[in-house]
Design a protein around this motif. Sequence first.
Motif, PDB file in Angstrom:
ATOM      1  N   GLU A  10       0.680  -1.148  -0.192  1.00 26.21           N
ATOM      2  CA  GLU A  10       0.030   0.029  -0.006  1.00 26.21           C
ATOM      3  C   GLU A  10       0.899   1.294   0.026  1.00 26.21           C
ATOM      4  O   GLU A  10       0.417   2.431   0.035  1.00 26.21           O
ATOM      5  CB  GLU A  10      -0.833   0.093   1.193  1.00 26.21           C
ATOM      6  N   ASP A  11       2.145   1.158   0.151  1.00 23.59           N
ATOM      7  CA  ASP A  11       3.164   2.139   0.054  1.00 23.59           C
ATOM      8  C   ASP A  11       2.805   3.302   1.117  1.00 23.59           C
ATOM      9  O   ASP A  11       2.653   4.501   0.745  1.00 23.59           O
ATOM     10  CB  ASP A  11       3.185   2.896  -1.261  1.00 23.59           C
ATOM     11  N   PRO A  12       2.703   2.747   2.447  1.00 26.24           N
ATOM     12  CA  PRO A  12       2.462   3.817   3.359  1.00 26.24           C
ATOM     13  C   PRO A  12       3.371   4.690   3.851  1.00 26.24           C
ATOM     14  O   PRO A  12       4.686   4.333   3.868  1.00 26.24           O
ATOM     15  CB  PRO A  12       1.942   2.763   4.622  1.00 26.24           C
ATOM     16  N   ASP A  13       3.075   5.758   4.592  1.00 27.30           N
ATOM     17  CA  ASP A  13       4.009   6.502   5.189  1.00 27.30           C
ATOM     18  C   ASP A  13       4.384   5.929   6.789  1.00 27.30           C
ATOM     19  O   ASP A  13       5.560   6.200   7.427  1.00 27.30           O
ATOM     20  CB  ASP A  13       3.628   8.029   5.480  1.00 27.30           C
ATOM     21  N   TRP A  14       3.096   5.515   7.231  1.00 30.39           N
ATOM     22  CA  TRP A  14       3.327   4.920   8.699  1.00 30.39           C
ATOM     23  C   TRP A  14       2.623   3.377   8.640  1.00 30.39           C
ATOM     24  O   TRP A  14       1.549   3.257   7.774  1.00 30.39           O
ATOM     25  CB  TRP A  14       2.516   5.789   9.589  1.00 30.39           C
ATOM     26  N   ILE A  15       3.183   2.468   9.467  1.00 30.08           N
ATOM     27  CA  ILE A  15       2.452   1.224   9.767  1.00 30.08           C
ATOM     28  C   ILE A  15       2.296   1.025  11.256  1.00 30.08           C
ATOM     29  O   ILE A  15       3.053   1.261  12.163  1.00 30.08           O
ATOM     30  CB  ILE A  15       3.448  -0.093   9.231  1.00 30.08           C
ATOM     31  N   ALA A  16       0.879   0.888  11.742  1.00 29.73           N
ATOM     32  CA  ALA A  16       0.477   0.592  13.068  1.00 29.73           C
ATOM     33  C   ALA A  16       0.019  -0.534  13.273  1.00 29.73           C
ATOM     34  O   ALA A  16      -0.626  -1.183  12.400  1.00 29.73           O
ATOM     35  CB  ALA A  16      -0.728   1.521  13.503  1.00 29.73           C
ATOM     36  N   PHE A  17       0.627  -1.410  14.452  1.00 29.96           N
ATOM     37  CA  PHE A  17       0.382  -2.597  14.614  1.00 29.96           C
ATOM     38  C   PHE A  17      -0.460  -2.693  16.015  1.00 29.96           C
ATOM     39  O   PHE A  17      -0.216  -2.047  17.071  1.00 29.96           O
ATOM     40  CB  PHE A  17       1.654  -3.504  14.808  1.00 29.96           C
ATOM     41  N   ILE A  18      -1.700  -3.485  15.949  1.00 29.59           N
ATOM     42  CA  ILE A  18      -2.493  -3.817  17.121  1.00 29.59           C
ATOM     43  C   ILE A  18      -2.858  -5.075  17.089  1.00 29.59           C
ATOM     44  O   ILE A  18      -2.939  -6.005  15.996  1.00 29.59           O
ATOM     45  CB  ILE A  18      -3.644  -2.926  17.241  1.00 29.59           C
ATOM     46  N   ASP A  19      -3.187  -5.587  18.249  1.00 27.92           N
ATOM     47  CA  ASP A  19      -3.849  -7.254  18.325  1.00 27.92           C
ATOM     48  C   ASP A  19      -5.180  -7.353  18.162  1.00 27.92           C
ATOM     49  O   ASP A  19      -5.695  -6.291  18.664  1.00 27.92           O
ATOM     50  CB  ASP A  19      -3.128  -7.834  19.548  1.00 27.92           C
ATOM     51  N   ASP A  20      -5.613  -8.399  17.885  1.00 28.52           N
ATOM     52  CA  ASP A  20      -7.192  -8.602  17.675  1.00 28.52           C
ATOM     53  C   ASP A  20      -8.058  -8.548  18.922  1.00 28.52           C
ATOM     54  O   ASP A  20      -9.138  -8.349  18.774  1.00 28.52           O
ATOM     55  CB  ASP A  20      -7.458  -9.806  16.780  1.00 28.52           C
ATOM     56  N   ASP A  21      -7.250  -8.610  20.000  1.00 28.69           N
ATOM     57  CA  ASP A  21      -7.800  -8.358  21.539  1.00 28.69           C
ATOM     58  C   ASP A  21      -7.786  -7.112  21.999  1.00 28.69           C
ATOM     59  O   ASP A  21      -8.082  -7.325  23.029  1.00 28.69           O
ATOM     60  CB  ASP A  21      -7.356  -9.638  22.188  1.00 28.69           C
ATOM     61  N   GLU A  22      -7.597  -6.247  21.216  1.00 25.78           N
ATOM     62  CA  GLU A  22      -7.604  -4.867  21.625  1.00 25.78           C
ATOM     63  C   GLU A  22      -8.592  -3.871  20.994  1.00 25.78           C
ATOM     64  O   GLU A  22      -9.009  -4.296  19.732  1.00 25.78           O
ATOM     65  CB  GLU A  22      -6.154  -4.209  21.138  1.00 25.78           C
ATOM     66  N   VAL A  23      -8.895  -3.059  21.547  1.00 31.20           N
ATOM     67  CA  VAL A  23      -9.667  -1.887  20.863  1.00 31.20           C
ATOM     68  C   VAL A  23      -9.198  -0.861  21.234  1.00 31.20           C
ATOM     69  O   VAL A  23      -8.270  -0.435  22.163  1.00 31.20           O
ATOM     70  CB  VAL A  23     -11.194  -2.135  21.681  1.00 31.20           C
TER      71      VAL A  23
END
Length: 201
Positions: free
Chosen positions: A153-166
Motif C-alpha cells: 500500500e506504500d504507506p508513510d506509517w504502519i501501526a500494529f495492534i492485536d485482535d484482542d485490543e480496541v
Amino acid sequence: MLTCFSPVSARQSVVPDLIDDGQCPRRPDQRAAARETGEVGIGMRLGELNVSDETALTQTRAAGRQSVVVAICTRNRPQLLRSCLESVLGLVVPPRVQPCIVVVENDALPTCRCYVESCMREAPEPWKIVYGHEPNLGIPLARNLSVEIALGEDPDWIAFIDDDEVVDHQWLERMIGAAHELDCDVLQGPVEYSYQGALPE
C-alpha cells in the motif's frame, strides 16, 4: 499484546531484523527467493500496484497527504476481531490522512474471510480494508505477511495492534501527532487492561 506505530522510512533498519532474525520458520524456497529478489516478507502476495494505484499515490503525496496502514493479525477469535475492527473503523481520521486496515488471518482455513470482506464493502470513507491469509501457524509468519501487504500500500506509517485490543477513537490522531512532534522512528502507546467479571485472587 502489541501496539506500536512505525514510519516506513525506518523500514531499512527495522524490517530486516523482524523478517530475518533466525527465529522465523521460513521454508527454504521462500528464503532463497527472498534473498534473490530482495523482497520483504513471506506468504502469498495479493497483487502488485497498477498504474492507477501509482498515479493515486503520486497525487496523494503531491497534496501533502499521508498514508497509514493499521495491521491486525488474528486467529480463531471472530468476536474479538469484530470488536477490534469496529473500534478502528470508528477512529477519528486526521485531515489529509488516507487510512487502510490490513487483516491477516493465521489459520489453516480462512474462516474470517467472509466477515472481513463484508467489512470491506461496508467500510466508511476514507477507509480501505485488505485481507490476507497465512495458513502456516506462527505469529512471526502472520506479522511478516501483514508487513508485506502493508508495504504494498506504500504507506508513510504502519501501526500494529492485536485482535484482542480496541482503540480509543482519538488513537490514530494522537499517535500521528506525537510521532511528528517527537520526530519518532517507532512509537508505542499505553495499553489499559479491561477484565470482564471479578479478577481471580
